[in-house]
Design an enzyme around this catalytic site. Structure first.
Site, PDB file in Angstrom:
ATOM      1  N   HIS A   9       3.706   7.956  -2.170  1.00  0.00           N
ATOM      2  CA  HIS A   9       5.160   7.883  -2.020  1.00  0.00           C
ATOM      3  C   HIS A   9       5.523   8.270  -0.593  1.00  0.00           C
ATOM      4  CE1 HIS A   9       5.637   8.747  -6.624  1.00  0.00           C
ATOM      5  NE2 HIS A   9       5.211   7.530  -6.375  1.00  0.00           N
ATOM      6  N   SER A  46       1.813  11.757  -4.355  1.00  0.00           N
ATOM      7  CA  SER A  46       3.172  11.968  -3.833  1.00  0.00           C
ATOM      8  C   SER A  46       3.200  13.287  -3.065  1.00  0.00           C
ATOM      9  CB  SER A  46       4.187  11.940  -4.981  1.00  0.00           C
ATOM     10  OG  SER A  46       5.506  12.051  -4.488  1.00  0.00           O
ATOM     11  N   ASP A  94       5.112   9.269 -12.130  1.00  0.00           N
ATOM     12  CA  ASP A  94       4.636   7.958 -11.700  1.00  0.00           C
ATOM     13  C   ASP A  94       3.116   7.899 -11.821  1.00  0.00           C
ATOM     14  OD1 ASP A  94       4.765   5.373 -10.698  1.00  0.00           O
ATOM     15  OD2 ASP A  94       4.777   6.019  -8.599  1.00  0.00           O
TER      16      ASP A  94
END
Length: 389
Positions: A233, A205, A329
């Site tokens: 992401h 991310s 995540d």
């Protein structure tokens, strides 16, 4: 010209511990809206609200912000031109580039990362869309907080969740922040599993694009023999550009995954922005499965669905890597990978832009290794070649 400056120190002593944020955008409406969001947070304040990149360059030393949110398209001096000038005057400034979702702006955002920007955030097209975009507000505030705190040397790490996955329907223990994380040398490591890995899954991310470029350039021999699937992401358009950059960095084919296509060795598959990417087995073939379902962990694409689906295809042959990023995540999916006999490797805190995702995995005790970015690629090549040490 609309320029608002807040002077450091002085009569605002009660606020001096707050993160100082400089907003640079030619839209007064957008500046006002984001200003209200920032001022509503207890740990940050607007130090300056400026209309052009030239104003930002002129005022950055006096304002002394921790973080600058810098629009790309502005009159007089645009964001990409102002960026190196601002960093030249204040080397430790955290700059978050803000841009709408066009291919040109995605390209510029990637260029900005190479020039020293800490991160980027895609913003909605209009002030009305921004006002209704709760995801944009949440992401912007989180980026400002985590990147700004890291600049100040404040460490934010998740508490260790239970290692054993919760039963279906059971409540999950929430992840919370702690001011005193366990030293990484004391975090539990698991031995690498005995089953040879057959596929590489990567999740990332904040700070991920730069980390991914480094990693894929180090694992060429691995890519030649095994499939590599990446969830970063990112919104649509940005993932298209990411795949092109990964192809150049790795000198191997890389593209946004297409629903139903076969997964083959020698290729890098990138989850397209706005879609979750999973894998599925159909007879002897493994294929990509994309879906437009709801966000998972506030993200779409999310890392957990990729990791969890990979277990269903390759079982103990999954190697999962969790790179720099906000949130947790990948941790739940990593738990499933480990439960099936596979392996998880995480990036260490020192080389992570934000040690959220890899930190959550490390604190969960599911990692076989927690390594500096530059050591992850060589380690993966050795493990895929049979070295389990």
């Amino acid at each position: 010209m609309s320029t608002a400056l807040a002077t450091p120190g002085g009569a605002t002593d009660a606020r001096t511990d707050r993160l100082r944020v400089m907003l640079v955008d030619d839209s007064a409406v957008i500046r006002g809206l984001i200003s209200r969001w920032i001022e509503s947070e207890p740990d940050m304040q607007v130090a300056a609200s400026l209309r052009t990149g030239r104003e930002a360059v002129e005022h950055v030393e006096r304002v002394d912000p921790d973080v600058a949110v810098l629009d790309i398209e502005m009159p007089d001096l645009d964001g990409i031109s102002a960026l190196p000038l601002m960093l030249g005057k204040k080397r430790d400034l955290v700059v978050i580039m803000a841009s709408t979702l066009t291919r040109r702006n995605a390209e510029i955002s990637f260029r900005a990362l190479a020039l020293g920007a800490a991160d980027y955030i895609p913003k909605p097209e209009s002030a009305r869309e921004i006002a209704a975009a709760e995801t944009f507000r949440r992401d912007l505030v989180q980026k400002i907080r985590h990147l700004g705190m890291r600049r100040r040397g404040v460490r934010i790490a998740p508490q260790s969740p239970p290692l054993v996955p919760a039963a279906p329907g059971a409540a999950r223990k929430p992840l919370t922040a702690t001011a005193h994380p366990v030293p990484q040398a004391q975090l539990m490591r698991r031995p690498f599993g005995a089953t040879p890995p057959r596929a590489l899954m990567i999740g990332s991310s904040t700070g991920g694009p730069q980390a991914l470029m480094t990693l894929v350039s180090d694992i060429g021999p691995l890519i030649d023999k095994y499939p590599v699937l990446i969830t970063q992401h990112m919104p649509p358009t940005f993932t298209t550009i990411l795949a092109e950059h990964l192809a150049r960095a790795s000198k191997r084919p890389a593209h946004e995954a297409v629903d139903g296509e076969a997964v083959k060795p020698g290729r890098i598959y990138v989850a397209p922005g706005g879609k979750h990417m999973r894998v599925a087995r159909h007879g002897v073939d493994v294929t990509i499965a994309l879906d437009d379902g709801p966000q998972i962990n506030f993200c779409k694409p999310a890392v957990d669905p990729l990791f969890q689906s990979a277990v269903g295809v390759w079982q103990a042959g999954v190697m999962a890597v969790i790179l720099t990023g906000l949130g947790a995540d990948g941790m739940r999916g990593g738990m499933d990978v480990v439960a099936a006999g596979g392996n998880v490797v995480a990036q260490d805190e020192a080389t992570s832009v934000v040690w959220g995702m890899p930190g959550a995995a490390a604190h969960a005790g599911i990692c076989a290794a927690v390594l500096p970015l530059g050591q992850i690629g060589p380690k993966l090549v050795r493990v895929f070649s049979g070295d389990r040490s």
